[in-house]
Design an enzyme around this catalytic site. Structure first.
Site, short mmCIF file in Angstrom:
data_model
loop_
_atom_site.label_atom_id
_atom_site.label_comp_id
_atom_site.label_asym_id
_atom_site.label_seq_id
_atom_site.Cartn_x
_atom_site.Cartn_y
_atom_site.Cartn_z
N LYS A 27 91.02 49.15 11.07
CA LYS A 27 91.32 48.98 12.37
C LYS A 27 91.54 50.62 13.03
CE LYS A 27 90.71 44.67 12.59
NZ LYS A 27 89.42 43.99 13.23
N ARG A 28 91.21 51.48 12.61
CA ARG A 28 91.31 52.94 13.04
C ARG A 28 92.91 53.19 13.41
NH1 ARG A 28 87.23 51.87 10.79
NH2 ARG A 28 85.01 52.44 11.80
N ALA A 64 93.90 54.57 17.24
CA ALA A 64 93.28 54.22 18.14
C ALA A 64 94.02 53.29 19.36
CB ALA A 64 92.23 52.97 17.75
N LEU A 66 97.11 51.00 21.23
CA LEU A 66 97.54 49.61 21.19
C LEU A 66 96.37 48.84 20.23
CD1 LEU A 66 99.41 47.60 22.44
CD2 LEU A 66 97.82 47.46 24.16
N LEU A 68 94.20 46.28 20.50
CA LEU A 68 93.98 45.43 21.85
C LEU A 68 93.78 43.89 21.47
CD1 LEU A 68 91.34 47.93 23.24
CD2 LEU A 68 93.44 47.51 24.15
N GLU A 114 100.30 58.46 22.98
CA GLU A 114 101.83 58.34 23.15
C GLU A 114 102.52 58.54 22.15
OE1 GLU A 114 102.20 55.29 26.70
OE2 GLU A 114 100.78 54.24 25.11
N GLU A 134 93.41 53.39 28.84
CA GLU A 134 94.06 52.58 29.52
C GLU A 134 93.58 52.49 30.98
OE1 GLU A 134 95.62 54.94 27.78
OE2 GLU A 134 97.45 54.17 26.90
N ARG A 137 90.33 50.43 31.14
CA ARG A 137 90.81 49.00 30.49
C ARG A 137 91.50 48.12 31.38
NH1 ARG A 137 87.58 49.91 26.33
NH2 ARG A 137 88.21 51.32 24.67
C1 1HE Z 1 90.38 48.36 17.32
C2 1HE Z 1 91.00 49.01 17.99
C3 1HE Z 1 92.14 48.79 19.05
C4 1HE Z 1 89.42 49.87 16.81
N1 1HE Z 1 92.66 47.58 18.87
N2 1HE Z 1 91.28 46.93 17.35
N3 1HE Z 1 92.63 51.83 22.61
C5 1HE Z 1 91.37 51.95 22.89
O1 1HE Z 1 90.74 51.64 23.88
C6 1HE Z 1 90.33 52.56 21.93
C7 1HE Z 1 89.55 51.56 21.25
N4 1HE Z 1 88.78 51.89 20.11
C8 1HE Z 1 87.78 52.81 20.15
O2 1HE Z 1 87.38 53.44 21.09
C9 1HE Z 1 86.92 53.30 18.87
O3 1HE Z 1 87.33 52.12 17.97
C10 1HE Z 1 87.32 54.50 18.20
C11 1HE Z 1 86.80 55.75 19.12
C12 1HE Z 1 89.03 54.42 17.93
C13 1HE Z 1 87.07 54.57 16.76
O4 1HE Z 1 85.51 54.36 16.78
P1 1HE Z 1 84.84 53.83 15.44
O5 1HE Z 1 83.23 53.77 15.70
O6 1HE Z 1 85.18 54.73 14.23
O7 1HE Z 1 85.31 52.42 14.91
P2 1HE Z 1 85.04 51.05 15.77
O8 1HE Z 1 83.64 50.39 15.07
O9 1HE Z 1 84.86 51.11 17.08
O10 1HE Z 1 86.32 50.11 15.36
C14 1HE Z 1 86.44 49.74 13.89
C15 1HE Z 1 87.11 48.50 13.81
O11 1HE Z 1 88.55 48.81 14.57
C16 1HE Z 1 86.66 47.26 14.97
O12 1HE Z 1 87.11 46.14 14.27
P3 1HE Z 1 86.03 45.20 13.50
O13 1HE Z 1 86.75 43.86 13.22
O14 1HE Z 1 84.84 45.03 14.49
O15 1HE Z 1 85.44 45.97 12.15
C17 1HE Z 1 87.50 47.43 16.15
O16 1HE Z 1 87.38 46.35 16.83
C18 1HE Z 1 88.78 48.14 15.60
N5 1HE Z 1 89.37 48.63 16.42
N6 1HE Z 1 90.42 50.20 17.90
C19 1HE Z 1 92.04 46.71 18.08
N7 1HE Z 1 92.66 49.64 19.79
C20 1HE Z 1 101.78 50.61 24.71
S1 1HE Z 1 100.44 50.66 25.74
C21 1HE Z 1 99.22 51.75 25.14
C22 1HE Z 1 97.85 50.77 25.56
C23 1HE Z 1 96.64 51.55 24.82
O17 1HE Z 1 96.72 52.19 23.54
S2 1HE Z 1 95.25 51.25 25.52
C24 1HE Z 1 94.02 51.98 24.28
C25 1HE Z 1 93.58 51.23 23.37
#
Ligand code: 1HE
Length: 260
Positions: A27-28, A64, A66, A68, A114, A134, A137
């Site tokens: 889950k990165r 990656a 929080l 989500l 963060e 964020e 989103r």
């Molecule tokens: C996740 C998450 C996650 C990946 N929560 N499951 N963060 C974001 O908005 C970033 C979201 N993630 C991404 O943009 C990409 O995943 C990455 C650039 C980090 C990596 O890409 P990649 O192509 O290597 O991986 P992927 O195919 O997107 O993800 C692999 C799996 O990890 C996939 O799950 P699967 O079950 O389909 O295999 C994704 O859903 C999962 N995954 N990132 C949950 N973040 C205290 S407040 C803080 C607020 C925030 O941090 S908001 C920003 C959240």
């Protein structure tokens, strides 16, 4: 060794350096509540022999942000508590017993940035990229990012990242202050370990002053800061270890500062 209640956070000791690894690569290394609580507990309970720590992530990305999938319907009160849980955990990283060096690669995004910002030094390899998704989103930072990130890069750059979804690469990230070092791909952990071993040789009181007192001084009005500095300087120089180190230099037994 897993020294927390989460299988996704691992600890090993390399001499007097604690090596903490986010181990949820599938889950990165997205941070679910269990991982946040584990980070809090880990940095509150580092082995007593640890004099510095390194934080890194398994797989292709540092973190990656929080998880989500856990961002379910929360009422306002629950949202506050959730954010405060992150604050408490990341405070344990920043204000734990030892300096923490983050080894970054791949995504350092959202809550991942963060978390990296709560560390004292950031080393990025060339694969690193930084973003605050964020903004796009429909949410806001909640893990201390609005306090820590502007201290690194200024409020204007953080505003740009969140309003426009701007992504910084490793080189530009170092230029604006997101990391202090950029190294070739795959070398962030090695460099972070080198720095941590070096940090571990400092007098513990000096390291404590840098991690606990300096950030407080930076928040104080100048005349308060200068008074706090004088107090800390007096306490540090009165320690037997400081006297021993100063004598070693005066006797020609300590390293000189070398031109890089
Ligand atoms: C996740 C998450 C996650 C990946 N929560 N499951 N963060 C974001 O908005 C970033 C979201 N993630 C991404 O943009 C990409 O995943 C990455 C650039 C980090 C990596 O890409 P990649 O192509 O290597 O991986 P992927 O195919 O997107 O993800 C692999 C799996 O990890 C996939 O799950 P699967 O079950 O389909 O295999 C994704 O859903 C999962 N995954 N990132 C949950 N973040 C205290 S407040 C803080 C607020 C925030 O941090 S908001 C920003 C959240």
């Amino acid at each position: 060794m897993s020294a927390s209640n989460s299988p996704d956070l691992n600890l090993s000791m390399d001499g007097d350096v604690a090596v903490v690894c986010l181990s949820r690569p599938i889950k990165r290394n997205a941070l679910n509540d269990g991982l946040i609580v584990a980070l809090r507990d880990m940095f509150q309970n580092l082995p007593s022999q640890a004099k510095a720590a390194v934080l890194h992530g398994e797989g292709d990305h540092f973190c990656a942000g929080l998880d989500l999938s856990e961002l379910k319907e929360r009422d306002a009160g629950q949202g506050v508590m959730h954010s405060r849980m992150w604050h408490q955990a990341l405070d344990c990283v920043q204000y734990g017993p030892v300096p923490v060096v983050a080894a970054l690669h791949g995504a350092v995004v959202g809550g991942g940035l963060e978390l990296a910002s709560a560390c004292h030094i950031r080393v990025a390899d060339e694969s690193t990229f930084y973003a605050l998704p964020e903004g796009t989103r429909g949410i806001f930072v909640g893990g201390g990012g609005s306090v820590r990130v502007p201290k690194l890069i200024g409020a204007a750059r953080m505003t740009d990242m969140m309003l426009t979804g701007r992504v910084y690469n490793a080189v530009d990230g170092e230029r604006i202050g997101l990391s202090q070092y950029v190294v070739p791909n795959g070398e962030a952990l090695t460099k972070a370990m080198d720095l941590a071993r070096r940090i571990a040789t400092n007098a513990p009181l000096t390291n404590y002053a840098l991690t606990h007192v300096l950030p407080r001084i930076a928040e104080q009005p100048a005349d308060h800061g200068l008074m706090t500095e004088a107090m800390m300087a007096a306490i540090a120089q009165a320690a037997p270890e400081a006297k021993a180190r100063l004598n070693a230099f005066l006797q020609g037994k300590a390293d000189k500062v070398k031109k890089p």
